[in-house]
Design an enzyme around this catalytic site. Structure first.
Site, PDB file in Angstrom:
ATOM      1  N   ASP A 144     -10.430 -14.016  -3.184  1.00  0.00           N
ATOM      2  CA  ASP A 144      -9.031 -13.954  -2.790  1.00  0.00           C
ATOM      3  C   ASP A 144      -8.907 -12.739  -1.861  1.00  0.00           C
ATOM      4  O   ASP A 144      -9.821 -11.914  -1.792  1.00  0.00           O
ATOM      5  CB  ASP A 144      -8.233 -13.779  -4.089  1.00  0.00           C
ATOM      6  CG  ASP A 144      -6.799 -13.421  -3.835  1.00  0.00           C
ATOM      7  OD1 ASP A 144      -6.152 -14.151  -3.078  1.00  0.00           O
ATOM      8  OD2 ASP A 144      -6.330 -12.404  -4.377  1.00  0.00           O
ATOM      9  N   THR A 146      -5.458 -10.725  -0.849  1.00  0.00           N
ATOM     10  CA  THR A 146      -4.502  -9.681  -1.225  1.00  0.00           C
ATOM     11  C   THR A 146      -4.715  -9.240  -2.669  1.00  0.00           C
ATOM     12  O   THR A 146      -4.703 -10.069  -3.576  1.00  0.00           O
ATOM     13  CB  THR A 146      -3.064 -10.205  -1.046  1.00  0.00           C
ATOM     14  OG1 THR A 146      -2.994 -10.829   0.230  1.00  0.00           O
ATOM     15  CG2 THR A 146      -2.060  -9.085  -1.136  1.00  0.00           C
ATOM     16  N   ASP A 417      -7.220 -11.926  -8.403  1.00  0.00           N
ATOM     17  CA  ASP A 417      -6.379 -11.026  -9.184  1.00  0.00           C
ATOM     18  C   ASP A 417      -5.072 -11.664  -9.637  1.00  0.00           C
ATOM     19  O   ASP A 417      -4.477 -11.227 -10.596  1.00  0.00           O
ATOM     20  CB  ASP A 417      -6.062  -9.765  -8.369  1.00  0.00           C
ATOM     21  CG  ASP A 417      -5.127 -10.067  -7.212  1.00  0.00           C
ATOM     22  OD1 ASP A 417      -5.369 -11.077  -6.528  1.00  0.00           O
ATOM     23  OD2 ASP A 417      -4.163  -9.319  -7.003  1.00  0.00           O
TER      24      ASP A 417
HETATM   25 MG   LIG Z   1      -4.281 -11.922  -4.822  1.00  0.00          MG
END
Ligand SMILES: [Mg+2]
Length: 678
Positions: A144, A146, A417
């Protein structure tokens, strides 16, 4: 992300600025947040390659043992005189103890547990026992963007001057004045500017008008050293989502200045000149967050708004989401080891492209595939195989990408995350969550990088490789025994060539202790890192060693038994003792061979294993010549002549097994140990 009327938002979304109304069209179990957590809660067992191999071996060997026990039972029914009840039970016990690789399971479990403890101490919390070993097999990492690759904290990327009559130095100085004086200290844009521009000390603040919400600006600390540089704040306008700008009035030298920072679209009507727009359009494709820094032509009070001000554009301020400091380096290091990366982000494709462009990797030059393009692609699998950067992908598309890679035979790790990473993390062979990530992500991941420390990935990889190397070595010892046991038990059980049943259970235990189980366990505890990549195909390498060694051992074992029975005319106790002696001698050599087999470079720590191998012989002699243990293990203390007979069989077999190693190395095109620097 800005939302317009009619856009869909998923449950769990948070409004960070502005206001709006929404209609819920899915509630309860149908809602996104609910369905995601329900899917995440579903149990999913992910095998690591090693556990898969060990499970396969256990199944094959266990069924072989069961089959052989069935054979003994039939023999007992057919000829109860030759195979009486107690003899049958003894044969079954010897078969099960020698065929079922319980030691391999124990060794693997201890290796996995040690790796997990070791990595957890370093800050990578291992939540699935085989996660560390799985890391050694990973050949593609999906990540991922961000919050995973980036810190989700902005960084000043560029200041593009716009005013012809003000120099860049001066613009930066005024920007610093602004950033130091601004009350919006929690605003991510202001934080990025302050981090980059070394803020001044705010000397006096007479705040009024629109200062609500922000924390007090930093002041000179009482009793601290006198600050060399100061800014005097006279008035300010805090950031409001409906305005999308903020402003300060500061004393600068003899005069006063009104400085403004805001979204270009929000300030458009107040600006003089059109040069800024050209620069703005030019910078848009970089994916950077663009803000306009301007100065008011006249100094007057704000009265809660900038309406009525005329602004001179000073600069375009470009901010980037900061890449984690070690991420680039780690990604480059892993790429050099042959691991591929796929960046899959829900973010704007331009922003994704701008982030990955800072990496020194082939994927930095890859065009970004958007979620829409992926959806419309006629051959999704080919697109996923060939491209490495995906932007604006929906959560279900992240899962699609992971599944497509798995279908292509890749061993996939997924790092993320957010809640939208939960399902791909769960689908991947190895799920890795960031410590700062959502609880749901951390719950389903096999590995959690507690301090968001990317540098732990190469370490986990090395630890995984150490585990695999140790298990390769241990596996060779265990499986060799399984092969020769199988080859010798059948003729022994069937009574072919008048041979006795070769194994006494106690002797199998002694053999295990001296040259298989204990050495394998000690090898599994080794923490020494080996250089070089993991060799593919565990089963072929370990199986190859086990089969060629097992065949030689079985030939030697059957030869010594045949000679002992038919030529030398020994009693049954001497026959099996001679057999055990041959197997122990060959086992010592096998242990030494397993240490170098397939290794490009010898390891410094192997000396202790060699000493362990050497210690097996005196231990065996003690077991044989000490009355108590000889009785327990049913060993006949061999005479000199009987030892010579053992040596006459064992030595050629040793030579043959060493030759088989050489042929295997030549066949595989591998270098001799100790010569190459792979
Ligand atoms: Mg993320």
């Amino acid at each position: 992300m800005r939302r317009n009327a009619g856009d869909r938002i998923l449950s769990g979304s948070v409004c960070v600025a502005g206001e709006g109304a929404y209609r819920a069209d899915k509630v309860g179990a149908a809602a996104f947040a609910q369905s995601t957590s329900a899917q995440a809660r579903r149990y999913h067992y992910a095998q690591s390659p090693m556990t898969a191999v060990i499970n396969l071996l256990i199944q094959v060997l266990t069924w072989t043992a069961v089959g052989m026990c069935g054979l003994y039972f039939i023999l007992h029914l057919v000829d109860p005189v030759r195979v009486p009840n107690d003899r049958m039970v003894e044969m079954m016990a010897a078969t099960i103890t020698s065929m079922v690789p319980q030691g391999l399971v124990l060794t693997a479990t201890i290796s996995f547990a040690l790796g997990a403890v070791h990595m957890s101490l370093r800050g990578a919390v291992v939540q699935r026992l085989n996660a560390v070993e799985a890391m050694a097999a990973v050949d593609v990492v999906c990540t991922d963007k961000t919050g995973t690759l980036t810190t989700n904290q902005l960084k000043l990327a560029q200041v593009r001057p716009l005013a012809a009559d003000v120099g860049e130095e001066e613009i930066r100085r005024r920007l610093r004045l602004f950033a130091s004086a601004s009350v919006d200290q929690k605003n991510k844009n202001i934080q990025a500017l302050r981090a980059a521009l070394d803020p001044l000390v705010v000397q006096a603040a007479r705040l009024h008008g629109g200062s609500a919400g922000g924390p007090p600006a930093p002041r000179e600390e009482a009793g601290g050293p006198p600050a060399p540089r100061e800014v005097e704040l006279l008035d300010q306008l805090a950031f409001k989502s409906q305005n999308r700008y903020s402003a300060v009035r500061v004393r600068d030298g003899g005069g006063e200045r009104v400085l403004v920072l805001g979204a270009c679209e929000a300030l458009r009507d107040l600006l003089t000149g059109g040069a800024w727009e050209r620069a703005w359009r030019e910078l848009l494709p970089t994916g950077l967050r663009l803000l306009l820094f301007a100065e008011a032509a006249e100094v007057k009070s704000f009265a809660d708004t900038l309406a009525g001000f005329t602004l001179q554009p000073l600069a375009l301020v470009a901010l980037s989401d900061e890449l984690r400091p070690d991420a680039g380096q780690v990604l480059e290091a892993l790429t050099a080891q042959g691991i591929a990366f796929k960046v899959i982000s829900g973010d704007n494709p331009e922003t994704v492209r701008a982030t990955v462009a800072t990496l020194d990797l082939p994927l930095a030059r890859d065009p970004v595939v958007s979620g829409d393009e992926l959806e419309k692609a006629t051959d999704k699998d080919a697109l996923i195989r060939e491209r490495s950067v995906f932007g604006r992908v929906a959560p279900h598309q992240k899962v699609e990408i992971v599944e497509a890679l798995q279908r292509q035979g890749r061993f996939v790790a997924m790092i993320g995350d957010g809640v939208n990473d939960v399902l791909p993390i769960k689908k991947a062979h190895l799920g890795i969550a960031m410590g700062e990530g959502s609880q749901a992500t951390k719950t389903v991941a096999g590995l959690v990088l507690e301090n968001n420390n990317f540098a732990l990935l190469p370490e986990t990889l090395e630890e995984g490789r150490t585990i695999v190397r140790n298990l390769r070595r241990s596996g060779k010892l265990f499986l060799t025994k399984n092969v020769y046991s199988l080859l010798m038990l059948v003729p022994g059980a069937l009574g072919l060539f008048g041979l006795p049943f070769p194994y006494v259970p106690q002797q199998v235990t002694l053999l295990n202790w001296l040259v298989i189980g204990i050495p394998a366990l000690v090898i599994a505890l080794s923490r020494e890192r080996s250089r070089g990549a993991t060799r593919p195909d565990f089963l072929r390498e370990v199986g190859g060693f086990a089969v060629r060694s097992g065949v030689v051992f079985a030939l030697a074992g059957l030869t010594v038994l045949l000679l002992a029975v038919h030529v030398w005319g020994h009693g049954e106790k001497v026959q099996v003792t001679q057999l055990l002696s041959v197997l122990i001698l060959l086992g010592i050599v096998a242990l030494l061979r397993a240490l170098v087999d397939g290794e490009a470079q010898p390891l410094a720590g192997d000396t202790r294993f060699r000493l362990l191998a050497a210690a097996a012989l005196p231990a065996y002699l003690l077991a044989m010549y000490w009355d108590f243990s000889a009785r327990f293990f049913q060993l006949a203390p061999l005479a000199w002549g009987e030892w010579l007979q053992v040596a006459a069989v064992a030595l050629p077999a040793c030579g043959l097994s060493l030759l088989s190693d050489r042929w295997s190395r030549q066949g595989a095109g591998c270098p001799s140990p100790g010569i190459s620097g792979r």
